[in-house]
Design a protein around this motif. Structure first.
Motif, mmCIF file in Angstrom:
data_model
loop_
_atom_site.group_PDB
_atom_site.id
_atom_site.type_symbol
_atom_site.label_atom_id
_atom_site.label_comp_id
_atom_site.label_asym_id
_atom_site.label_seq_id
_atom_site.Cartn_x
_atom_site.Cartn_y
_atom_site.Cartn_z
ATOM 1 N N TRP A 1 -42.353 11.324 -7.547
ATOM 2 C CA TRP A 1 -41.061 11.283 -6.869
ATOM 3 C C TRP A 1 -41.291 10.756 -5.458
ATOM 4 O O TRP A 1 -42.164 11.240 -4.735
ATOM 5 N N ASN A 2 -40.503 9.756 -5.067
ATOM 6 C CA ASN A 2 -40.646 9.126 -3.749
ATOM 7 C C ASN A 2 -39.299 9.064 -3.054
ATOM 8 O O ASN A 2 -38.304 8.654 -3.658
ATOM 9 N N LYS A 3 -39.290 9.440 -1.792
ATOM 10 C CA LYS A 3 -38.086 9.324 -0.973
ATOM 11 C C LYS A 3 -38.424 8.519 0.273
ATOM 12 O O LYS A 3 -39.419 8.810 0.960
ATOM 13 N N TYR A 4 -37.595 7.524 0.562
ATOM 14 C CA TYR A 4 -37.828 6.679 1.734
ATOM 15 C C TYR A 4 -36.610 6.725 2.650
ATOM 16 O O TYR A 4 -35.474 6.496 2.218
ATOM 17 N N GLN A 5 -36.885 7.047 3.937
ATOM 18 C CA GLN A 5 -35.824 7.102 4.943
ATOM 19 C C GLN A 5 -35.632 5.699 5.503
ATOM 20 O O GLN A 5 -36.432 5.211 6.315
ATOM 21 N N ILE A 6 -34.582 5.019 5.071
ATOM 22 C CA ILE A 6 -34.368 3.625 5.450
ATOM 23 C C ILE A 6 -34.042 3.513 6.939
ATOM 24 O O ILE A 6 -34.620 2.692 7.659
ATOM 25 N N ASP A 7 -33.130 4.322 7.412
ATOM 26 C CA ASP A 7 -32.804 4.402 8.840
ATOM 27 C C ASP A 7 -32.289 5.809 9.101
ATOM 28 O O ASP A 7 -32.475 6.709 8.284
ATOM 29 N N SER A 8 -31.651 6.008 10.241
ATOM 30 C CA SER A 8 -31.213 7.351 10.590
ATOM 31 C C SER A 8 -30.108 7.868 9.677
ATOM 32 O O SER A 8 -29.856 9.076 9.624
ATOM 33 N N ARG A 9 -29.459 6.979 8.925
ATOM 34 C CA ARG A 9 -28.335 7.392 8.076
ATOM 35 C C ARG A 9 -28.664 7.335 6.590
ATOM 36 O O ARG A 9 -28.259 8.197 5.828
ATOM 37 N N TRP A 10 -29.383 6.328 6.167
ATOM 38 C CA TRP A 10 -29.577 6.084 4.742
ATOM 39 C C TRP A 10 -30.996 6.417 4.288
ATOM 40 O O TRP A 10 -31.975 6.170 4.995
ATOM 41 N N ALA A 11 -31.080 6.970 3.077
ATOM 42 C CA ALA A 11 -32.369 7.207 2.421
ATOM 43 C C ALA A 11 -32.179 6.985 0.923
ATOM 44 O O ALA A 11 -31.063 7.095 0.399
ATOM 45 N N THR B 1 -46.024 8.217 5.082
ATOM 46 C CA THR B 1 -45.738 7.712 6.421
ATOM 47 C C THR B 1 -44.625 8.579 6.993
ATOM 48 O O THR B 1 -44.133 9.501 6.333
ATOM 49 N N GLU B 2 -44.207 8.288 8.207
ATOM 50 C CA GLU B 2 -43.148 9.080 8.820
ATOM 51 C C GLU B 2 -41.839 8.967 8.045
ATOM 52 O O GLU B 2 -40.994 9.858 8.101
ATOM 53 N N ARG B 3 -41.671 7.885 7.292
ATOM 54 C CA ARG B 3 -40.418 7.674 6.564
ATOM 55 C C ARG B 3 -40.548 7.876 5.060
ATOM 56 O O ARG B 3 -39.536 7.955 4.375
ATOM 57 N N TRP B 4 -41.753 7.948 4.555
ATOM 58 C CA TRP B 4 -41.970 7.962 3.108
ATOM 59 C C TRP B 4 -42.572 9.310 2.702
ATOM 60 O O TRP B 4 -43.677 9.649 3.068
ATOM 61 N N GLN B 5 -41.800 10.078 1.916
ATOM 62 C CA GLN B 5 -42.285 11.326 1.342
ATOM 63 C C GLN B 5 -42.562 11.125 -0.146
ATOM 64 O O GLN B 5 -41.836 10.398 -0.828
ATOM 65 N N SER B 6 -43.587 11.827 -0.633
ATOM 66 C CA SER B 6 -43.995 11.607 -2.013
ATOM 67 C C SER B 6 -44.482 12.904 -2.638
ATOM 68 O O SER B 6 -45.100 13.744 -1.981
ATOM 69 N N ILE B 7 -44.180 13.061 -3.935
ATOM 70 C CA ILE B 7 -44.758 14.131 -4.755
ATOM 71 C C ILE B 7 -45.327 13.455 -5.985
ATOM 72 O O ILE B 7 -44.590 12.983 -6.848
ATOM 73 N N LEU B 8 -46.645 13.391 -6.054
ATOM 74 C CA LEU B 8 -47.344 12.686 -7.117
ATOM 75 C C LEU B 8 -48.196 13.690 -7.882
ATOM 76 O O LEU B 8 -48.900 14.501 -7.280
#
Length: 797
Positions: free
Chosen positions: A708-718, A666-673
């Motif tokens: 590996w998953n990275k989620y952008q919680i808001d404009s400041r936190w991930a 998604t726009e906020r969720w990056q993944s390397i599977l």
């Protein structure tokens, strides 16, 4: 006039091109209009000029007396201007002339003049996803159109992981396992093939054994299967290329400071910008000092890398780079296994397992006063690119690298006898200095033959590699081994290094001459072909300074590659590929020849692969592949004459399946599977009675999973979390010491404070899981790091 379309081809490539395939042009025009890359009026103008040019030439060639019609020229609509009430001032001739004067296009800014040179933009890189690469084909090709399994680790992924070793980052690549490398170098097992030499930097061979750092790395490309057509000898299972940061005109001023577990301290600097429309510069530097989770473990690294890009004119570009890199750290060959046979002949384990005294993975088996590994590397690169403007481009690249390299190891020389509480330590000292010089010339020509489009690449590579290999064996108070208690194995006694007649003392010179040709053919919108071959001459001379005997061998080999890509729709490809590569009998490091290897033909790697690639959306790519890789002509000891005589009768076979998913879910969720199933087996005996047909190849698990998953919680936190899972494998191909499977969890938190300041907190091995990460034989087994914290602050100016 040439109008470029979104796939990097041309609507009009020469006289008559439009007439050759008007359907293709019409479809291309629609795709451009939909993409918004060019306005409709300019598309029409480009087509009209193509048609006009084609018809004009045809008219010129018409026989005398033939009736022809004049060409019709279509021009874009002129913008309409509203009429204004006429006033006295507006009726003046000066005002009317000014109103009719053409609008002057403002000159490009410095930033605009360098926009097309941006490294990330060239490969369509956003976050964790790269859409194209030039590493696999020497032309910038979309990953979906490459008939080969390719994984790209982007700069953002490397930064988010905050790992600084290639071997750490590649744990998230399916089909890649880590070899211990005697505790002094990077070494990987790709698709069941172990190599310490299949490392490249900007497409050049970087084959000396040492630990590399990622401070100046833009991306890491992992290619699976033989890639001899592009890279030459070896690389049977695959290879790893580092693409370095370059002066691409992008303004970047970034500094980081890091601390963490085991006294870690690291600082980096990345500074660069365009000086003017013609010149851009960049400078990367770093320093790191740290202890490690192992007792007495320590390291110190630093390096700097200035680069410059000069646009001589619109068609010619020059790139220059120099790097100095220093690394010194404790050499650590890990732990022994547990002796499987007890007094009286009873068997304790079958297979046996690694030994950690009292479950302590930090215990060091060696002598911290002498164990060390060092590398001082200086590398200079120069690249000249020129576009002839008629579809032909040329790139000439040169590299010179000087490696001052060596290591000293005191290490477990036997299994640990837990009943008698004894084991042996052995030792040696190696010096492996080398100089590499390479020159590559690559021509790329784009043309059409009827309705078929070609991207033809051809070129040469010349190289010279010279060096020495000197080994001295350790003695311990005059004895060949030191006897220690496996529960207290750190040794501080006397160690001397002496040269024995069986120790290597070689001086070598290798000349390389290569030529290749490759054609990427687009037959239709849904069918693409790639075919090519490379000729390599491998001319090696080695002087054995122990005996004064000089031996030489020349190998001439042709490595072919063919592939077919079928695209039922634009965002899906199905491919099949076949490729071959060769490894000379002198091996990866080619520093020795003896009476056996000097008469032995190269090993052969033959790969057949089928795969599917799917761009689920423009920033999310799924890939999968099944393959069979056969390795033949492996040397085995002659059972009649004995060492050093060998026979080319050994063979292994690797079969597997790999799948990966990279990018934005998604726009906020990056993944390397990633997932890999690998069945790597000996098919013809390599060592009589031990490494025999049916055995599994060392360090290759059946199943490997990473996510590996990275989620952008808001404009400041991930936040990010990663999982790595390996099933069990064997430390050596005799299948007597088993490395248990393991699961490791990593995590990270990211904070953007403002446009200048940001930070991240990484945890490796969150649950402090004890596991065995790698090995170099049955009694050199490396545990994985315990829970490790890293805190990093980043400033961008």
């Amino acid at each position: 006039m040439i109008v470029a379309h979104s796939r990097g081809e041309d609507i009009c490539q020469g006289p008559g091109a439009v007439k050759k395939d008007m359907y293709r042009v019409r479809e291309t025009t629609r795709s451009i209009a939909k993409s918004g890359l060019l306005s409709a009026s300019y598309i029409v103008l480009g087509l009209a000029m193509c048609i006009t040019d084609a018809d004009a030439q045809q008219a010129t060639q018409t026989q005398s007396g033939a009736s022809t019609l004049p060409a019709v020229v279509i021009s874009p609509n002129k913008p309409r201007t509203q009429r204004r009430p006429r006033t006295a001032s507006s009726t003046s001739s000066r005002t009317r002339r000014a109103a009719r004067a053409p609008v002057q296009t403002p000159p490009k800014t410095v930033e605009q003049s360098w926009a097309a040179d941006n490294q990330a933009a060239r490969t369509g890189t956003t976050g964790y996803i790269a859409n194209s690469t030039s590493v696999a084909t020497k032309t910038n090709t979309a990953l979906i159109n490459i008939p080969q399994s390719v994984n790209v680790l982007t700069k953002e992924f490397i930064d988010d992981q905050n790992f600084q070793h290639i071997t750490d980052a590649t744990r998230y690549v399916p089909g890649v396992a880590i070899h211990q490398g005697e505790g002094n170098r990077d070494e990987l097992v790709i698709r069941g093939v172990d190599s310490s030499a299949n490392f490249f930097v900007n497409g050049f061979r970087d084959d000396v054994q040492y630990f590399r750092d990622l401070y100046n790395t833009q991306s890491i490309e992992v290619l699976k299967g033989p890639s001899a057509l592009i890279f030459g000898r070896g690389a049977g299972g695959g290879l790893v290329n580092r693409t370095l940061k370059e002066a691409d005109g992008t303004r970047v001023y970034e500094a980081t400071a890091q601390t963490g577990s085991f006294g870690d301290r690291r600082v980096t600097l990345d500074a660069g910008q365009a000086v003017n429309e013609a010149v851009a510069v960049r400078f990367n530097a770093f320093y790191e000092g740290s202890d490690t989770f192992r007792d007495y473990g320590h390291l110190e690294r630093y390096g700097f890398n200035p680069t410059l890009t000069w646009k001589v004119n619109d068609d010619t570009k020059v790139k220059l780079s120099y790097e100095y890199y220093h690394d010194r750290e404790l050499a650590d060959r890990g732990n022994p296994s547990i002796a499987s046979t007890l007094p009286g002949g009873a068997t304790r384990f079958n297979p046996t397992v690694p030994f950690a005294p009292n479950g302590n993975f930090s215990t060091f088996f060696g002598n911290p006063l002498v164990n060390n590994t060092y590398a001082d590397v200086q590398t200079g690169m120069a690249v000249v690119e020129h576009d002839f403007g008629n579809g032909l481009m040329v790139k000439n690249s040169s590299l010179y690298a000087d490696y001052n390299r060596g290591y000293v190891n005191v290490y477990p020389g036997s299994a640990a006898n837990l009943v008698a509480q004894t084991m042996n330590l052995s030792g040696y000292m190696n010096t492996t200095n080398r100089e590499n010089a390479f020159n590559q010339t690559d021509f790329t020509y784009k043309a059409a033959t009827g309705p078929i489009f070609h991207t033809l690449t051809f070129g040469t590579e010349f190289g010279r590699q010279t060096g020495t290999s000197l080994r001295n064996s350790a003695t311990f108070g005059g004895a060949a081994n030191a006897v220690v208690n496996p529960f207290n194995p750190t040794y501080f006694g006397p160690v001397e290094f002496v040269h024995k007649t069986t120790d290597a003392d070689n001086k070598y010179r290798l000349n390389i001459e290569s030529a290749y040709v490759q054609d990427q053919i687009e037959v239709t919108r849904w069918l693409q072909l790639i075919a090519g071959a490379r000729f390599d001459r491998f001319d090696l001379d080695v002087l054995d300074r122990n005996t004064g005997i000089q031996r030489g061998r020349v190998d001439d080999k042709v490595s072919p590659r063919v592939g077919v890509v079928v695209k039922p729709v634009d965002n899906v490809s199905v491919y099949g590929a076949y490729s071959i590569s060769y490894l000379p009998s002198s091996g990866d490091q080619f520093s020795a020849l003896n009476d056996g290897t000097v008469i032995l033909d190269p090993q052969k790697f033959e790969n057949t692969e089928f795969g599917v690639k799917w761009n689920i959306n423009p920033k999310l790519l799924f890939t999968s592949a099944v393959y069979e890789l056969n390795r033949t002509n492996q040397p085995i000891t002659d059972p009649v004459r004995g060492s050093p005589y060998v026979l080319p009768n050994g063979a292994t076979r690797m079969r597997g399946f790999e799948a990966s998913l990279n990018g934005y879910v998604t726009e906020r969720w990056q993944s390397i599977l990633g997932y890999a199933y690998t069945d790597a087996r000996i098919t013809s005996d390599l060592t009589a009675g031990s490494v025999v047909a049916g055995n599994r190849v060392q360090l290759v698990p059946y199943n490997q999973f990473s996510w590996w998953n990275k989620y952008q919680i808001d404009s400041r936190w991930a936040a990010a979390v990663g999982v790595i899972h390996f099933t069990d494998s064997y430390a050596a191909s005799d299948d007597t010491v088993r490395l248990p499977g393991f699961t490791r969890v990593d995590a990270a938190v990211y904070l953007k404070i403002n446009e200048t300041w940001s930070g991240q907190f990484n945890v490796e091995n969150v649950f402090d899981k004890g596991y065995w990460a790698s090995a170099d034989g049955n009694n050199n087994l490396s545990p994985g790091a315990t829970r490790t914290f890293r805190v990093l602050a980043r400033a961008k100016f």
